[in-house]
Design a protein around this motif. Structure first.
Motif, PDB file in Angstrom:
ATOM      1  N   ASP A   1       1.085   6.778  -6.725  1.00 51.52           N
ATOM      2  CA  ASP A   1      -0.072   7.588  -7.080  1.00 51.52           C
ATOM      3  C   ASP A   1       0.188   9.072  -6.797  1.00 51.52           C
ATOM      4  OD1 ASP A   1      -2.525   6.833  -8.353  1.00 51.52           O
ATOM      5  OD2 ASP A   1      -3.552   7.833  -6.686  1.00 51.52           O
TER       6      ASP A   1
ATOM      7  N   SER B   1       0.826  -1.221   0.000  1.00 50.81           N
ATOM      8  CA  SER B   1       0.000   0.000   0.000  1.00 50.81           C
ATOM      9  C   SER B   1       0.857   1.268   0.000  1.00 50.81           C
ATOM     10  CB  SER B   1      -0.999  -0.017   1.151  1.00 50.81           C
ATOM     11  OG  SER B   1      -0.370   0.191   2.354  1.00 50.81           O
TER      12      SER B   1
ATOM     13  N   GLU C   1      -4.661  -5.449  -7.012  1.00 47.32           N
ATOM     14  CA  GLU C   1      -6.040  -4.949  -7.146  1.00 47.32           C
ATOM     15  C   GLU C   1      -6.724  -4.850  -5.786  1.00 47.32           C
ATOM     16  OE1 GLU C   1      -7.892  -7.519 -10.016  1.00 47.32           O
ATOM     17  OE2 GLU C   1      -7.011  -6.399 -11.700  1.00 47.32           O
ATOM     18  N   HIS C   2      -6.477  -5.855  -4.941  1.00 49.14           N
ATOM     19  CA  HIS C   2      -7.098  -5.857  -3.605  1.00 49.14           C
ATOM     20  C   HIS C   2      -6.631  -4.639  -2.791  1.00 49.14           C
ATOM     21  CE1 HIS C   2      -8.819  -7.433   0.049  1.00 49.14           C
ATOM     22  NE2 HIS C   2      -7.642  -7.320   0.648  1.00 49.14           N
TER      23      HIS C   2
ATOM     24  N   ALA D   1      -5.161  -1.861  -3.919  1.00 57.29           N
ATOM     25  CA  ALA D   1      -5.578  -0.597  -4.556  1.00 57.29           C
ATOM     26  C   ALA D   1      -7.038  -0.277  -4.201  1.00 57.29           C
ATOM     27  CB  ALA D   1      -5.396  -0.696  -6.058  1.00 57.29           C
ATOM     28  N   GLY D   2      -7.879  -1.334  -4.156  1.00 57.07           N
ATOM     29  CA  GLY D   2      -9.283  -1.131  -3.789  1.00 57.07           C
ATOM     30  C   GLY D   2      -9.409  -0.590  -2.368  1.00 57.07           C
ATOM     31  N   GLN D   3      -8.600  -1.138  -1.463  1.00 53.43           N
ATOM     32  CA  GLN D   3      -8.671  -0.704  -0.055  1.00 53.43           C
ATOM     33  C   GLN D   3      -8.270   0.759   0.116  1.00 53.43           C
ATOM     34  OE1 GLN D   3      -6.064  -3.592   1.779  1.00 53.43           O
ATOM     35  NE2 GLN D   3      -7.794  -4.643   2.738  1.00 53.43           N
ATOM     36  N   ILE D   4      -7.319   1.224  -0.711  1.00 48.17           N
ATOM     37  CA  ILE D   4      -6.842   2.612  -0.522  1.00 48.17           C
ATOM     38  C   ILE D   4      -7.347   3.545  -1.641  1.00 48.17           C
ATOM     39  CG2 ILE D   4      -4.817   2.054   0.900  1.00 48.17           C
ATOM     40  CD1 ILE D   4      -3.087   2.059  -1.569  1.00 48.17           C
ATOM     41  N   HIS D   5      -8.340   3.046  -2.376  1.00 46.72           N
ATOM     42  CA  HIS D   5      -9.046   3.865  -3.380  1.00 46.72           C
ATOM     43  C   HIS D   5      -8.118   4.435  -4.449  1.00 46.72           C
ATOM     44  CE1 HIS D   5     -12.247   3.358  -0.550  1.00 46.72           C
ATOM     45  NE2 HIS D   5     -11.550   3.982   0.399  1.00 46.72           N
ATOM     46  N   ILE D   6      -7.290   3.554  -5.017  1.00 42.01           N
ATOM     47  CA  ILE D   6      -6.457   3.978  -6.145  1.00 42.01           C
ATOM     48  C   ILE D   6      -7.041   3.408  -7.428  1.00 42.01           C
ATOM     49  CG2 ILE D   6      -4.187   3.639  -7.251  1.00 42.01           C
ATOM     50  CD1 ILE D   6      -2.923   4.106  -4.552  1.00 42.01           C
ATOM     51  N   ASP D   7      -7.211   4.265  -8.420  1.00 47.90           N
ATOM     52  CA  ASP D   7      -7.804   3.874  -9.702  1.00 47.90           C
ATOM     53  C   ASP D   7      -6.724   3.246 -10.586  1.00 47.90           C
ATOM     54  OD1 ASP D   7      -8.967   3.677 -12.131  1.00 47.90           O
ATOM     55  OD2 ASP D   7      -9.184   5.848 -12.452  1.00 47.90           O
TER      56      ASP D   7
ATOM     57  N   GLN E   1       0.664   4.059  -2.868  1.00 48.90           N
ATOM     58  CA  GLN E   1       0.338   5.448  -2.512  1.00 48.90           C
ATOM     59  C   GLN E   1       1.410   6.416  -3.025  1.00 48.90           C
ATOM     60  OE1 GLN E   1      -0.376   4.741   1.645  1.00 48.90           O
ATOM     61  NE2 GLN E   1      -2.504   5.374   1.464  1.00 48.90           N
TER      62      GLN E   1
END
Ligand code: COD
Length: 299
Positions: A35, A28, A55-56, A58-64, A32
């Motif tokens: 990003d 993560s 993907e998992h 990125a989903g948790q930390i809201h990265i597109d 981050q």
């Protein structure tokens, strides 16, 4: 001299955006940092790693992730080789370590057939912004060369000086660190090697730097210590770069400054054919972002 990381980041003006290949991007803090670099307009990234985990997280930390190319490779060694290959193919201009181990990552860079070696010695450079020092402080080598001999110390010093020169320092002040400021050749060989390298600097064998040693860390960083000890040194109390005698010293220096000293840190590998970002797995996303920015600024 550069006072802080903000000033270092300002050196980007006019530099073009680069692409970073990341080995084992399923982390993560790494995602981050990448990003933040994308949002700051300084870099885009190719993520090599376990796609499901990327993907998992990125989903948790809201990265597109639509903004990123992903190469699915769950195996650690293959992941490093894959990221190096992306760079060698010209699809990225910077390499970054993700969740893989430092030794595996460095071996991938050093690989004779498929790595990113240049003719030179590769070394790690840490850059600190400490609330207790009046400017950025560079230190080498905390992460790559384990027990450098004198020739390797000279190469480590030259790599660090060249990096500082690229950042605009015309003659950075280099402190060759030992535990004492007096030569003790039999008891502390690092003090004698420091004296030899300092003499090389004085005679112009190492250029574009002011070099002195041996210096203990207090002599390198504190005018007060030098006043008390009556030491006169062109570097003392105002070092830009500390060259430490071995990896253990460098590692302790790095971790004490960050954990107890409140310093922010960036880490890069110098001397490879492209800039390489290398931070500890436990470093924060901000350390990872600053490392990306530093590698780009030095490149
Ligand atoms: N620069 C250029 N070439 C090098 C370097 C270097 N710094 N180090 C080794 N080489 C070359 C050698 O000349 C040789 O040709 C080849 O690479 C292999 O050399 P070895 O057998 O000495 O190296 P390895 O592959 O066993 O180990 C290299 C590492 C960098 C992995 C090793 O030195 C290491 O583990 N360093 C410490 C990494 C670490 O654990 N850091 C943790 C602190 S965060």
């Amino acid at each position: 001299m550069i006072k802080d990381f903000k000033e270092l980041l300002d050196r980007f003006t006019g530099k073009e955006k680069k692409r970073i290949a990341v080995a084992m991007a399923q982390d993560s803090e790494v995602l981050q940092a990448l990003d933040a670099a994308r949002a700051a307009g300084i870099a885009e990234s190719v993520l090599v790693g376990d796609e499901d985990k990327i993907e998992h997280i990125a989903g948790q930390i809201h990265i597109d992730l639509t903004q990123y190319e992903i190469i699915n490779e769950p195996d650690e060694h293959a992941c490093v080789a894959g990221a190096v290959q992306v760079v060698k193919a010209g699809d990225a201009q910077v390499l970054m370590k993700g969740l893989c181990s430092t030794a595996v990552f460095l071996k991938g860079i050093l690989n004779k057939e498929n790595g990113l070696r240049s003719a030179k010695l590769l070394s790690h450079l840490a850059i600190f912004e400490s609330p207790h020092y009046h400017k950025l402080l560079f230190m080498s080598d905390a992460a790559m060369n384990i027990a450098p001999d004198i020739n390797e110390k000279i190469a480590i010093t030259e790599n660090a000086v060249r990096a500082a020169n690229r950042l605009g320092y015309e003659a950075p002040k280099v402190a060759l660190i030992s535990a004492v400021e007096k030569v003790n050749a039999s008891g502390m060989p690092s003090s004698a090697e420091a004296a030899v390298i300092a003499k090389m600097g004085e005679r112009g064998q190492i250029k574009n730097a002011v070099i002195d040693g041996p210096l203990a860390v207090d002599n390198a960083l504190s005018h007060h210590a030098n006043e008390v000890k009556g030491l006169r040194s062109p570097v003392g109390g105002d070092a830009d770069i500390c060259i430490v005698p071995n990896i253990e010293t460098g590692n302790v220096f790095y971790k004490l400054l960050t954990i107890l000293g409140g310093a922010q840190v960036a880490g890069v590998i110098l001397g490879a054919s492209v800039p390489v970002v290398l931070t500890s797995r436990a470093d924060s996303d901000s350390a990872k972002f600053l490392s990306i920015a530093s590698a780009l600024a030095i490149s």
